[in-house]
Enzyme design. Structure first.
Site, PDB file in Angstrom:
ATOM      1  N   LYS A 128       9.712  -5.161  14.142  1.00 57.08           N
ATOM      2  CA  LYS A 128      10.168  -4.549  12.892  1.00 57.08           C
ATOM      3  C   LYS A 128      11.034  -3.326  13.164  1.00 57.08           C
ATOM      4  O   LYS A 128      12.067  -3.107  12.503  1.00 57.08           O
ATOM      5  CB  LYS A 128       8.970  -4.173  12.026  1.00 57.08           C
ATOM      6  CG  LYS A 128       8.224  -5.376  11.456  1.00 57.08           C
ATOM      7  CD  LYS A 128       6.881  -5.003  10.871  1.00 57.08           C
ATOM      8  CE  LYS A 128       7.003  -4.157   9.646  1.00 57.08           C
ATOM      9  NZ  LYS A 128       5.685  -3.928   8.991  1.00 57.08           N
ATOM     10  N   HIS A 183      -2.843 -38.398   9.671  1.00 61.37           N
ATOM     11  CA  HIS A 183      -1.654 -39.200   9.941  1.00 61.37           C
ATOM     12  C   HIS A 183      -0.554 -38.382  10.611  1.00 61.37           C
ATOM     13  O   HIS A 183       0.605 -38.804  10.644  1.00 61.37           O
ATOM     14  CB  HIS A 183      -1.152 -39.831   8.638  1.00 61.37           C
ATOM     15  CG  HIS A 183      -2.109 -40.814   8.049  1.00 61.37           C
ATOM     16  ND1 HIS A 183      -2.065 -42.163   8.324  1.00 61.37           N
ATOM     17  CD2 HIS A 183      -3.189 -40.642   7.232  1.00 61.37           C
ATOM     18  CE1 HIS A 183      -3.040 -42.776   7.688  1.00 61.37           C
ATOM     19  NE2 HIS A 183      -3.739 -41.869   7.012  1.00 61.37           N
ATOM     20  N   GLY A 185      -4.786  -5.007   5.591  1.00 61.75           N
ATOM     21  CA  GLY A 185      -3.994  -5.972   4.837  1.00 61.75           C
ATOM     22  C   GLY A 185      -4.587  -7.363   4.805  1.00 61.75           C
ATOM     23  O   GLY A 185      -4.643  -8.013   3.754  1.00 61.75           O
ATOM     24  N   ARG A 186      -5.053  -7.843   5.956  1.00 62.71           N
ATOM     25  CA  ARG A 186      -5.583  -9.212   6.007  1.00 62.71           C
ATOM     26  C   ARG A 186      -6.965  -9.322   5.393  1.00 62.71           C
ATOM     27  O   ARG A 186      -7.525 -10.420   5.334  1.00 62.71           O
ATOM     28  CB  ARG A 186      -5.558  -9.729   7.438  1.00 62.71           C
ATOM     29  CG  ARG A 186      -6.290  -8.866   8.461  1.00 62.71           C
ATOM     30  CD  ARG A 186      -5.919  -9.298   9.882  1.00 62.71           C
ATOM     31  NE  ARG A 186      -6.462  -8.445  10.916  1.00 62.71           N
ATOM     32  CZ  ARG A 186      -5.921  -7.294  11.329  1.00 62.71           C
ATOM     33  NH1 ARG A 186      -4.820  -6.838  10.742  1.00 62.71           N
ATOM     34  NH2 ARG A 186      -6.454  -6.603  12.318  1.00 62.71           N
ATOM     35  N   LYS A 217       0.826  -1.203   0.000  1.00 62.84           N
ATOM     36  CA  LYS A 217       0.000   0.000   0.000  1.00 62.84           C
ATOM     37  C   LYS A 217       0.863   1.256   0.000  1.00 62.84           C
ATOM     38  O   LYS A 217       0.647   2.181  -0.782  1.00 62.84           O
ATOM     39  CB  LYS A 217      -0.930   0.003   1.216  1.00 62.84           C
ATOM     40  CG  LYS A 217      -1.910   1.173   1.235  1.00 62.84           C
ATOM     41  CD  LYS A 217      -2.705   1.227   2.530  1.00 62.84           C
ATOM     42  CE  LYS A 217      -3.585   0.036   2.725  1.00 62.84           C
ATOM     43  NZ  LYS A 217      -4.461   0.162   3.918  1.00 62.84           N
ATOM     44  N   GLU A 235      -3.948 -12.135  14.005  1.00 65.59           N
ATOM     45  CA  GLU A 235      -3.571 -10.729  13.930  1.00 65.59           C
ATOM     46  C   GLU A 235      -4.736  -9.851  14.348  1.00 65.59           C
ATOM     47  O   GLU A 235      -4.544  -8.773  14.918  1.00 65.59           O
ATOM     48  CB  GLU A 235      -3.118 -10.367  12.513  1.00 65.59           C
ATOM     49  CG  GLU A 235      -2.485  -8.980  12.425  1.00 65.59           C
ATOM     50  CD  GLU A 235      -1.782  -8.718  11.102  1.00 65.59           C
ATOM     51  OE1 GLU A 235      -0.558  -8.906  11.033  1.00 65.59           O
ATOM     52  OE2 GLU A 235      -2.467  -8.343  10.137  1.00 65.59           O
ATOM     53  N   GLU A 258      10.424  -5.564   3.516  1.00 59.86           N
ATOM     54  CA  GLU A 258      10.652  -6.842   2.849  1.00 59.86           C
ATOM     55  C   GLU A 258      10.229  -6.783   1.385  1.00 59.86           C
ATOM     56  O   GLU A 258      10.935  -7.285   0.497  1.00 59.86           O
ATOM     57  CB  GLU A 258       9.872  -7.960   3.557  1.00 59.86           C
ATOM     58  CG  GLU A 258      10.270  -8.203   5.002  1.00 59.86           C
ATOM     59  CD  GLU A 258       9.442  -7.399   5.989  1.00 59.86           C
ATOM     60  OE1 GLU A 258       9.416  -7.774   7.172  1.00 59.86           O
ATOM     61  OE2 GLU A 258       8.812  -6.391   5.572  1.00 59.86           O
TER      62      GLU A 258
END
Length: 552
Positions: free
Chosen positions: A516, A394, A277-278, A216, A363, A222
């Site tokens: 961060k 399993h 964001g999510r 954004k 979050e 990153e």
């Protein structure tokens, strides 16, 4: 601001505490089904999905509930003002008060163009403009009209983002792979670990690769680091900066940074500050989805979510499917001491669905302060995890059946497979496990049943299953774009309901900032050869050991 400081102060909460004492002693699910054969009819709900004209069945009957439980949980929702908070969200009010923002991802899937406003200004036109841009662009790329700098058709898409800018698109493109253009290769780069971008570039050709840089602000550390690495790699072959315009687009709103990078502003796809964001896969962040499955399918994906939005907004609480799901989560977390929540899809295409839900849930509701500014005095935020079955059977299902922890579980299955191989044998085997796991967790196996099977006495306890493990079974017709959209929106509104009951702000994420900001400071230290001394002894020791080992 809410009219209460702590959820535990509400009358319904106190009544639920009393109810839990009684129910917790008495509820044995296998016995409950014997006493009341109509439990399934009473406690299952059907969602009518207008997007793809299908139904999704939600079976809540294998949960620790009676009719009085639902009544008390609904009373709790009413006292916690869930409906007001929900209506405020749909009205574009700034319910994310710590960031002074609306929470308006529902406006992104407003395919019927209902009036929707923030600060008195309609948002419908801007949303539709971005969607139209996405439609035109995705059609051009898919048809071959959009070409790379040497005139070749694009055949590789690399989405560079992190968090919601990665988890949403990668999950949806995987889940909807049957609808995808298999001539397009997709790569999703999120990790700052250089391996992630290196592997994507190793499998790409500069002449035929399109990069989507999803940030954004266009300043996410990153993402910009990976984008610059991709640009350097591209220019080694392409040479001139002018070719960047044919191979890089920005999913961003920061025109200054985007153009500084070399991306043509015409190739910017923006979204508003009220898109978290999510919750952003419905926005321009979903461009990789539109490119892969085509815009018509992307539109159906949005429509499925809007259909669930309509249900959540208009359905009475006692019949409201996401509300019931969220209330059950609170019920288990705060009254039964459950710390986790398992979501296990019986669908290989949905293998990234639990990872997507992890960000959505944890979050959002990993908070310890109420909306009134007090520290909570109840449990919030379950640890969500999951893997697709039958693989998961399993690995960790052993813990579900015979472990000491209570793990409420959602199982998801589609009746129709996209790959009905071997006369549908595989799907029938898959479905048999879907039904059997929920039944086994509910019924267990008694000591008498184990002995009747002839087990040696010394193995009886080892082969006994206590059962009485709660599950919710979700049965769809087929995982179409519309169905997937509805399922994602279901879990969004489950998360919303949890946060409303816990009286927390589900829409900020201050917790991701501290690490961060410290990382930026430490990164400058790694650029020097001097020994680190400004931290605790453990952090200093680790930094200095890293410098020695990496020859920095």
């Amino acid at each position: 601001m809410p009219g209460f400081a702590q959820t535990s102060d509400l009358d319904a909460w106190k009544k639920l505490q009393e109810h839990h004492v009684t129910l917790g002693r008495e509820i044995i699910l296998r016995e409950a089904f014997k006493k009341d054969p109509s439990r399934f009819e009473k406690f299952s709900r059907t969602f009518d999905n207008t997007a793809d004209k299908s139904e999704i069945l939600f079976d809540f009957s294998k949960n620790f509930i009676e009719e009085s439980t639902i009544e008390l949980l609904v009373q709790l929702a009413e006292e916690a003002e869930l409906e007001k908070l929900r209506d405020d969200m749909f009205a574009g009010k700034k319910i994310n008060f710590t960031e002074d923002r609306a929470v308006y991802h529902v406006a992104l899937r407003n395919v019927t163009n209902e009036p929707m406003q923030v600060d008195g200004k309609s948002v419908v036109e801007d949303v539709n403009q971005v969607l139209e841009h996405m439609k035109d662009f995705s059609n051009q790329v898919r048809s071959g009209e959009w070409k790379g700098y040497t005139g070749k058709k694009i055949n590789t898409i690399v989405n560079i983002g992190i968090g919601g800018s990665d988890l949403g698109p990668v999950m949806v493109t995987e889940a909807l792979k049957p609808y995808g253009d298999r001539s397009l290769k997709l790569h999703f780069v999120s990790n700052i670990d250089g391996t992630h971008v290196a592997e994507a570039l190793r499998d790409s050709d500069p002449e035929t690769t399109l990069f989507l840089v999803a940030s954004k602000t266009f300043t996410t550390a990153e993402t910009t680091a990976n984008a610059n690495t991709a640009k350097t790699w591209f220019l080694k072959t392409a040479g001139a900066d002018e070719h960047i315009a044919k191979h890089f687009v920005a999913l961003s709103t920061n025109e200054e940074e985007v153009t500084k990078f070399g991306i043509d502003k015409k190739n910017m796809f923006g979204f508003a500050s009220w898109v978290g964001g999510r919750y952003s896969v419905w926005s321009a962040i979903g461009l990789s989805v539109a490119l892969y499955i085509g815009f018509d399918n992307f539109h159906e994906f949005l429509a499925g979510a809007q259909a669930m939005d309509k249900h959540f907004k208009e359905t009475p609480l006692e019949q409201n499917i996401p509300v019931l799901g969220g209330l059950l989560s609170v019920w288990y977390s705060d009254f039964f001491g459950a710390q986790t929540h398992l979501v296990s899809p019986f669908d290989q295409y949905m293998h990234r669905f639990p990872a997507y839900l992890q960000q959505l849930s944890m979050e959002s509701n990993g908070k310890a302060v109420t909306r009134s500014g007090d520290f909570v005095n109840i449990t919030t935020g379950a640890v969500l995890f999951g893997e697709p079955a039958t693989n998961a059977q399993h690995s960790f299902y052993q813990l579900l059946h015979q472990g000491t922890k209570l793990i409420p579980t959602d199982f998801i299955l589609a009746a129709e497979s996209h790959n009905p191989v071997d006369n549908n044998k595989h799907q029938k085997m898959l479905a048999s496990n879907f039904f059997a796991q929920a039944e086994a967790l509910m019924k267990g196996k008694t000591e008498a049943e184990v002995k009747a099977e002839g087990a040696p006495q010394e193995l009886v306890n080892h082969k006994t299953f206590l059962g009485n493990r709660p599950t919710t079974s979700i049965l769809a017709q087929k995982i179409t774009p519309g169905t997937l959209g509805a399922l994602i929106a279901y879990y969004e509104h489950v998360t919303f309901t949890e946060g409303a009951i816990w009286n927390i702000n589900s829409f900020d994420q201050w917790g991701v900032e501290l690490g961060k900001s410290l990382a930026k400071k430490i990164q400058t230290e790694l650029d020097t050869s001097e020994a680190s001394t400004g931290h605790d002894s453990s952090t200093n020791g680790l930094i200095n050991a890293f410098k020695r080992k990496s020859n920095i």
